[in-house]
Motif scaffolding. Structure first.
Motif, PDB file in Angstrom:
ATOM      1  N   LEU A   1       0.812  -1.210   0.000  1.00  0.00           N
ATOM      2  CA  LEU A   1       0.000   0.000   0.000  1.00  0.00           C
ATOM      3  C   LEU A   1       0.850   1.267   0.000  1.00  0.00           C
ATOM      4  O   LEU A   1       0.794   2.069  -0.934  1.00  0.00           O
ATOM      5  N   GLN A   2       1.658   1.450   1.027  1.00  0.00           N
ATOM      6  CA  GLN A   2       2.462   2.656   1.159  1.00  0.00           C
ATOM      7  C   GLN A   2       3.852   2.317   1.687  1.00  0.00           C
ATOM      8  O   GLN A   2       4.187   2.623   2.839  1.00  0.00           O
ATOM      9  N   PRO A   3       4.700   1.684   0.883  1.00  0.00           N
ATOM     10  CA  PRO A   3       6.066   1.411   1.345  1.00  0.00           C
ATOM     11  C   PRO A   3       6.807   2.720   1.608  1.00  0.00           C
ATOM     12  O   PRO A   3       6.778   3.627   0.774  1.00  0.00           O
ATOM     13  N   GLN A   4       7.462   2.800   2.745  1.00  0.00           N
ATOM     14  CA  GLN A   4       8.145   4.042   3.108  1.00  0.00           C
ATOM     15  C   GLN A   4       9.563   4.105   2.571  1.00  0.00           C
ATOM     16  O   GLN A   4      10.052   5.176   2.237  1.00  0.00           O
ATOM     17  N   ARG A   5      10.226   2.953   2.513  1.00  0.00           N
ATOM     18  CA  ARG A   5      11.617   2.922   2.065  1.00  0.00           C
ATOM     19  C   ARG A   5      11.745   1.907   0.929  1.00  0.00           C
ATOM     20  O   ARG A   5      11.407   0.741   1.090  1.00  0.00           O
ATOM     21  N   ILE A   6      12.262   2.371  -0.221  1.00  0.00           N
ATOM     22  CA  ILE A   6      12.395   1.539  -1.420  1.00  0.00           C
ATOM     23  C   ILE A   6      13.818   1.671  -1.943  1.00  0.00           C
ATOM     24  O   ILE A   6      14.389   2.768  -1.969  1.00  0.00           O
ATOM     25  N   ILE A   7      14.385   0.553  -2.394  1.00  0.00           N
ATOM     26  CA  ILE A   7      15.677   0.608  -3.085  1.00  0.00           C
ATOM     27  C   ILE A   7      15.553  -0.091  -4.431  1.00  0.00           C
ATOM     28  O   ILE A   7      14.928  -1.153  -4.543  1.00  0.00           O
ATOM     29  N   ASP A   8      16.114   0.533  -5.451  1.00  0.00           N
ATOM     30  CA  ASP A   8      16.119   0.008  -6.819  1.00  0.00           C
ATOM     31  C   ASP A   8      17.536  -0.459  -7.117  1.00  0.00           C
ATOM     32  O   ASP A   8      18.434   0.350  -7.385  1.00  0.00           O
ATOM     33  N   LEU A   9      17.757  -1.765  -7.061  1.00  0.00           N
ATOM     34  CA  LEU A   9      19.085  -2.338  -7.256  1.00  0.00           C
ATOM     35  C   LEU A   9      19.367  -2.516  -8.744  1.00  0.00           C
ATOM     36  O   LEU A   9      18.615  -3.175  -9.448  1.00  0.00           O
ATOM     37  N   GLY A  10      20.476  -1.928  -9.197  1.00  0.00           N
ATOM     38  CA  GLY A  10      20.769  -1.933 -10.627  1.00  0.00           C
ATOM     39  C   GLY A  10      19.877  -0.953 -11.350  1.00  0.00           C
ATOM     40  O   GLY A  10      19.276  -1.275 -12.373  1.00  0.00           O
ATOM     41  N   CYS A  11      19.809   0.249 -10.820  1.00  0.00           N
ATOM     42  CA  CYS A  11      18.855   1.257 -11.316  1.00  0.00           C
ATOM     43  C   CYS A  11      19.175   1.750 -12.713  1.00  0.00           C
ATOM     44  O   CYS A  11      18.323   2.358 -13.367  1.00  0.00           O
ATOM     45  N   GLY A  12      20.417   1.513 -13.201  1.00  0.00           N
ATOM     46  CA  GLY A  12      20.772   1.980 -14.532  1.00  0.00           C
ATOM     47  C   GLY A  12      20.631   3.490 -14.658  1.00  0.00           C
ATOM     48  O   GLY A  12      20.953   4.235 -13.721  1.00  0.00           O
ATOM     49  N   PRO A  13      20.098   3.980 -15.776  1.00  0.00           N
ATOM     50  CA  PRO A  13      19.967   5.423 -15.980  1.00  0.00           C
ATOM     51  C   PRO A  13      18.772   6.044 -15.263  1.00  0.00           C
ATOM     52  O   PRO A  13      18.445   7.199 -15.496  1.00  0.00           O
ATOM     53  N   GLY A  14      18.102   5.274 -14.408  1.00  0.00           N
ATOM     54  CA  GLY A  14      17.064   5.835 -13.548  1.00  0.00           C
ATOM     55  C   GLY A  14      15.646   5.694 -14.041  1.00  0.00           C
ATOM     56  O   GLY A  14      14.718   6.155 -13.368  1.00  0.00           O
ATOM     57  N   ASN A  15      15.431   5.044 -15.192  1.00  0.00           N
ATOM     58  CA  ASN A  15      14.063   4.965 -15.720  1.00  0.00           C
ATOM     59  C   ASN A  15      13.151   4.111 -14.845  1.00  0.00           C
ATOM     60  O   ASN A  15      11.979   4.439 -14.647  1.00  0.00           O
ATOM     61  N   SER A  16      13.674   3.015 -14.277  1.00  0.00           N
ATOM     62  CA  SER A  16      12.847   2.195 -13.389  1.00  0.00           C
ATOM     63  C   SER A  16      12.590   2.903 -12.063  1.00  0.00           C
ATOM     64  O   SER A  16      11.497   2.814 -11.487  1.00  0.00           O
ATOM     65  N   THR A  17      13.584   3.627 -11.568  1.00  0.00           N
ATOM     66  CA  THR A  17      13.419   4.375 -10.324  1.00  0.00           C
ATOM     67  C   THR A  17      12.350   5.451 -10.476  1.00  0.00           C
ATOM     68  O   THR A  17      11.554   5.695  -9.559  1.00  0.00           O
ATOM     69  N   ALA A  18      12.334   6.091 -11.637  1.00  0.00           N
ATOM     70  CA  ALA A  18      11.321   7.110 -11.900  1.00  0.00           C
ATOM     71  C   ALA A  18       9.922   6.510 -11.885  1.00  0.00           C
ATOM     72  O   ALA A  18       8.958   7.158 -11.426  1.00  0.00           O
ATOM     73  N   MET A  19       9.777   5.283 -12.345  1.00  0.00           N
ATOM     74  CA  MET A  19       8.461   4.639 -12.330  1.00  0.00           C
ATOM     75  C   MET A  19       8.033   4.276 -10.909  1.00  0.00           C
ATOM     76  O   MET A  19       6.856   4.354 -10.564  1.00  0.00           O
ATOM     77  N   LEU A  20       8.996   3.890 -10.090  1.00  0.00           N
ATOM     78  CA  LEU A  20       8.692   3.656  -8.675  1.00  0.00           C
ATOM     79  C   LEU A  20       8.206   4.952  -8.022  1.00  0.00           C
ATOM     80  O   LEU A  20       7.264   4.953  -7.231  1.00  0.00           O
ATOM     81  N   ARG A  21       8.844   6.050  -8.382  1.00  0.00           N
ATOM     82  CA  ARG A  21       8.437   7.356  -7.831  1.00  0.00           C
ATOM     83  C   ARG A  21       7.024   7.724  -8.276  1.00  0.00           C
ATOM     84  O   ARG A  21       6.247   8.294  -7.503  1.00  0.00           O
ATOM     85  N   GLN A  22       6.669   7.412  -9.504  1.00  0.00           N
ATOM     86  CA  GLN A  22       5.332   7.737  -9.989  1.00  0.00           C
ATOM     87  C   GLN A  22       4.250   7.034  -9.184  1.00  0.00           C
ATOM     88  O   GLN A  22       3.175   7.578  -8.962  1.00  0.00           O
ATOM     89  N   LYS A  23       4.534   5.819  -8.726  1.00  0.00           N
ATOM     90  CA  LYS A  23       3.530   5.070  -7.967  1.00  0.00           C
ATOM     91  C   LYS A  23       3.525   5.448  -6.495  1.00  0.00           C
ATOM     92  O   LYS A  23       2.467   5.526  -5.877  1.00  0.00           O
ATOM     93  N   TRP A  24       4.718   5.661  -5.925  1.00  0.00           N
ATOM     94  CA  TRP A  24       4.805   5.953  -4.497  1.00  0.00           C
ATOM     95  C   TRP A  24       5.481   7.314  -4.300  1.00  0.00           C
ATOM     96  O   TRP A  24       6.691   7.405  -4.087  1.00  0.00           O
ATOM     97  N   LEU A  25       4.665   8.350  -4.370  1.00  0.00           N
ATOM     98  CA  LEU A  25       5.178   9.718  -4.388  1.00  0.00           C
ATOM     99  C   LEU A  25       5.888  10.113  -3.104  1.00  0.00           C
ATOM    100  O   LEU A  25       6.830  10.918  -3.119  1.00  0.00           O
TER     101      LEU A  25
END
Length: 255
Positions: free
Chosen positions: A29-53
């Motif tokens: 529902l509302q994860p407070q702490r997220i880590i994106d392992l192997g984030c590359g140029p950040g495109n997957s991290t940006a999608m995580l941000r879109q879902k969990w602002l």
């Protein structure tokens, strides 16, 4: 090996789609702490941000080039240059996420169990890795790598990626997880030509093979042989383009 963020992002839409599909299936529902392992140029991290602002999100990668590209594209996010193989969380994360990265690391039994141990109670480990075990993409490059011109230098390249079957990951994670989801999806990417498939592969799995060659002339010859193989393996559609199937494995383990 250095990574080329611009080359990787030539197919950003196709590479980002699996990340989006994985994120949409994560039942937190509302994860407070997220880590994106192997984030590359950040495109997957940006999608995580879109879902969990409101989440505290960290992108981690061992490539200075990728971290530089991510920092430039998403300067407000948190980026860490580090190696997943030696990474441990000071405080467990609600979501440990990795998209198309862990195939570069060995010993998946030990690795996946360790990553799951970095998940907080009530959180999840969510992973996507390529699953093209028997695809022409892999079969052709293996065949080309066995040419007498360079075969004796290709053992490391042929074993650079780790491929395990779904049942392997089930046996690793099922005893640890409260609930486990595993599925595969085959994406059909529309490519303009066999050359586009070579370009796709050059940004990821082709790198160890080209890195094993001694000269630019050998690299050009290797790619030409690869192109000939892909031209036979992936026929043109009526409009001249090519359907390029690419299978991926998804895993979500809840703690």
């Amino acid at each position: 090996m250095n990574w080329d963020a611009d080359l990787y992002l030539q197919f950003a839409k196709e590479r980002t789609r699996p990340s989006s599909d994985l994120i949409s299936r994560i039942n937190l529902l509302q994860p407070q702490r997220i880590i994106d392992l192997g984030c590359g140029p950040g495109n997957s991290t940006a999608m995580l941000r879109q879902k969990w602002l409101q989440a505290d999100i960290t992108g981690l990668d061992n490539s200075p080039e990728m971290i530089a590209a991510a920092s430039k594209s998403y300067p407000s996010e948190k980026w860490v240059l580090s190696n997943i193989a030696s990474w441990s969380a000071e405080i467990p994360f609600d979501l440990v996420f990795s998209n198309a990265t862990l195939q570069w690391l060995p010993n998946h039994g030990k690795l996946f169990a360790h990553l799951f141990s970095q998940v907080a109670l009530g959180g999840a480990l969510a992973i996507q890795v390529p699953a093209h075990y028997q695809s022409p993409l892999r079969q052709v490059v293996d065949e080309v790598s066995k040419d007498p011109l360079w075969s004796d230098r290709m053992d490391r390249a042929r074993n650079a990626l780790t491929f395990e079957r779904p049942r392997f990951y089930y046996d690793v994670l099922q005893p640890l997880a409260k609930y486990l989801e595993i599925w595969e999806t085959e994406y059909y990417h529309v490519m303009d030509s066999p050359k586009a498939i070579v370009n796709w592969f050059r940004g990821t799995g082709l790198r160890p093979f080209l890195g094993s060659l001694e000269s630019e002339q050998q690299k050009e010859k290797f790619e030409q042989m690869l192109l000939e193989g892909y031209t036979k393996a992936y026929p043109q559609q009526n409009d001249g383009r090519i359907l390029f199937p690419f299978r991926r494995l998804f895993i979500i383990a809840y703690r």
